[in-house]
Design a protein around this motif. Sequence first.
Motif, PDB file in Angstrom:
ATOM      1  N   GLU A  49       0.719  -1.338  -0.078  1.00  0.00           N
ATOM      2  CA  GLU A  49       0.097  -0.012  -0.077  1.00  0.00           C
ATOM      3  C   GLU A  49       0.790   1.232  -0.098  1.00  0.00           C
ATOM      4  O   GLU A  49       2.082   1.156  -0.144  1.00  0.00           O
ATOM      5  N   ASP A  64      -7.849  -0.880  -0.941  1.00  0.00           N
ATOM      6  CA  ASP A  64      -8.424   0.420  -1.649  1.00  0.00           C
ATOM      7  C   ASP A  64      -9.857   0.288  -2.238  1.00  0.00           C
ATOM      8  O   ASP A  64     -10.328   1.229  -2.066  1.00  0.00           O
ATOM      9  N   HIS A  92      -2.370   6.845   4.758  1.00  0.00           N
ATOM     10  CA  HIS A  92      -2.818   6.280   3.694  1.00  0.00           C
ATOM     11  C   HIS A  92      -4.031   6.917   3.213  1.00  0.00           C
ATOM     12  O   HIS A  92      -4.317   7.064   1.992  1.00  0.00           O
TER      13      HIS A  92
END
Length: 506
Positions: A267, A285, A479
Motif C-alpha cells: 500500500e 483500497d 494512507h
Amino acid sequence: MSSSKVLEQLRGKHVLITGTTGFLGKVVLEKLIRAVPDIGGVHLLIRGNGRHADARSRFLEEIATSSVFDRLRQENGEAFEVFLEERLHCVTGEVTQYGFGLQPEAFRKLADRIDAVINSAASVNFREELDKALTINTLCLENIAGLARQNPELAVIQVSTCYVNGKNSGQITESVIKPAGDDIPRSPVGYYEIEELIRVLNDCIADVRSRYSGKMLERKLVDLGIREANRYGWSDTYTFTKWLGEQLLMKALDGRALTIMRPSIIESALEEPAPGWIEGVKVADAIILAYAREKVTVFPGKRSGIIDVIPVDLVANAIILAVAEALGEPAQQRVYQCCSGSSNPVSLGEFIDHLMAEAKSNYAAYEQLFRRQPVKPFIAVNRAVFDALVGGARMPLSMMQRMMRQLRMLEKGSDLKVLRNLDTTRSLATIFGFYTAPDYIFRNDELLALASRTGEVDKALFPVDARQIDWAVYLRKIHLAGLNRYALNTKRKPRQRSSRARKQAA
C-alpha cells in the motif's frame, strides 16, 4: 561514523529493472536514484506501445513525469536530469518475448553489462485469463534466467508475493511453499517440478481456445484459471502463477544468485518519497473506496484475522538490501518476506475501525474519497452469513426491479441503487474475500536478520522493519490522505518535462 555497506556494494554497479511502469517499480527506481548516488547505471526494460515505439520516449512521457519524482526534482532537479541523461538506460523490449525480443548480440551485451536484475513485472489481476497470467507471471521467467545463463555472475531478484502461500494456514516462513491442494512432485533440492503441470495447463488452454471465441473465450479462460488454481491450493490465478514462477526460477538458477522477495499487500508509502504516495487503487483500497462511496457496508471477513499490509517504501528498501547482499555474498538462493503480520500485526477489525473512525470525524478532509459522511457502519461477517445476506436480499430486489420495469415504473437501462450496490459488494467479495478472512501469519525473521547484518547506517537509509508503523497514524492520516491526493485526484495536471528531457526526446 560507520559507512553504508549497501552503498559500498552498489557503487559502480549496473542494475536492470523490469516493471517500472508499475507502482512498486517506480518507487524502487526513485530510491536508487535518490539514495544510491554512486550507482553505475540503471537500465529499464520497457515495452514500446502505440504512442511510443521506443523505450526512451515512453519513459520520458509516462514514467519520468510521475509525481514519484517530485522530491528528487525539488531537492536537486539538475542532478536528477543529469542522472536521467547519463546513467538511466532504456531498453526497448518485452519481458515475455524470447531474449526480450532483442537481437541475440544485443541481449548478450545487456547481460554482460548488468550486475543485477530486479524483475517486478507481473500481471496482478487476480482473475486474469490463464494463458496471459501464465505468460507474464511464470513462463517469461525463462527469459530472466536466460540473462543469468549469459552472465553467470548476475544476481537475480524476483518480486513475488507472500500470497504464494495459497490456502495454507498457520505461521508461514520464508521458505519454499508446499501446495495446499493436489500433489505436485518435489525435487530433492526443494523446489517443485512443474514442467508436466505446465503442459497440462497449456493443453487445457488449447482445448478452451478450440471451442470458444471472443468474450466467451475470455470468460472461459478466466474460469479455467480459477478452477486450476483452486485445484492445486490457491484462491486465484495471480497467486498460483506467481508460485509457479518461483519454482521455474529456482530450478533454472539452481546454484546461482537468486533472491525471491515476497511482499504482502503493498500500500501507500510510509515516508518515502512522500508519506502516502500511491499510484492507482490497490487491493484494500477497492473496498475502502466502495465503503466511502456508500456502495458496500457488509463484507465477508474475519475481524480477528491479521490483514497483512506493508507500505511500498519498505518493500523497495527490502529489494535494494537484497540486491546488495546478492552482489556481496556467495551465490545462493534466498527467500525473504516483506510483511507486517508477525512483527506488528493489525487485525481486520482494527483496520476497519481506524477507517470508520476517520470517516466519522474527518471525512471532509478527503474530498476525493468521501462525497459525504458515511452513515452506515462497515461490518465484517463470516462467509456463510455474507452469502445468506447478499443472496437473500438480491432475489426479491431483482424480482422487484423486473416487476417495476414491466409496470413502466423504472426506465429501461436503469437499476435499483440497492441492487447495484449488492452486485458491487458481491463482485468485490468474489475477488478479495479470501484476503479479508486470513488464517495465516507471514513471518519475516530472515528479512529482519538481513537488515541487522547490514548495520545501523543502512537500517536508517533502507528501513524494512514494520514495527516502525503506527497503524492508527498510517491508516487514518497517511494512507487516506495519500489515496485522496495521489490515487483519486483527477485534477492533477501532467508534469511538464524539463528542457533537457524535451531535448532528449526530440
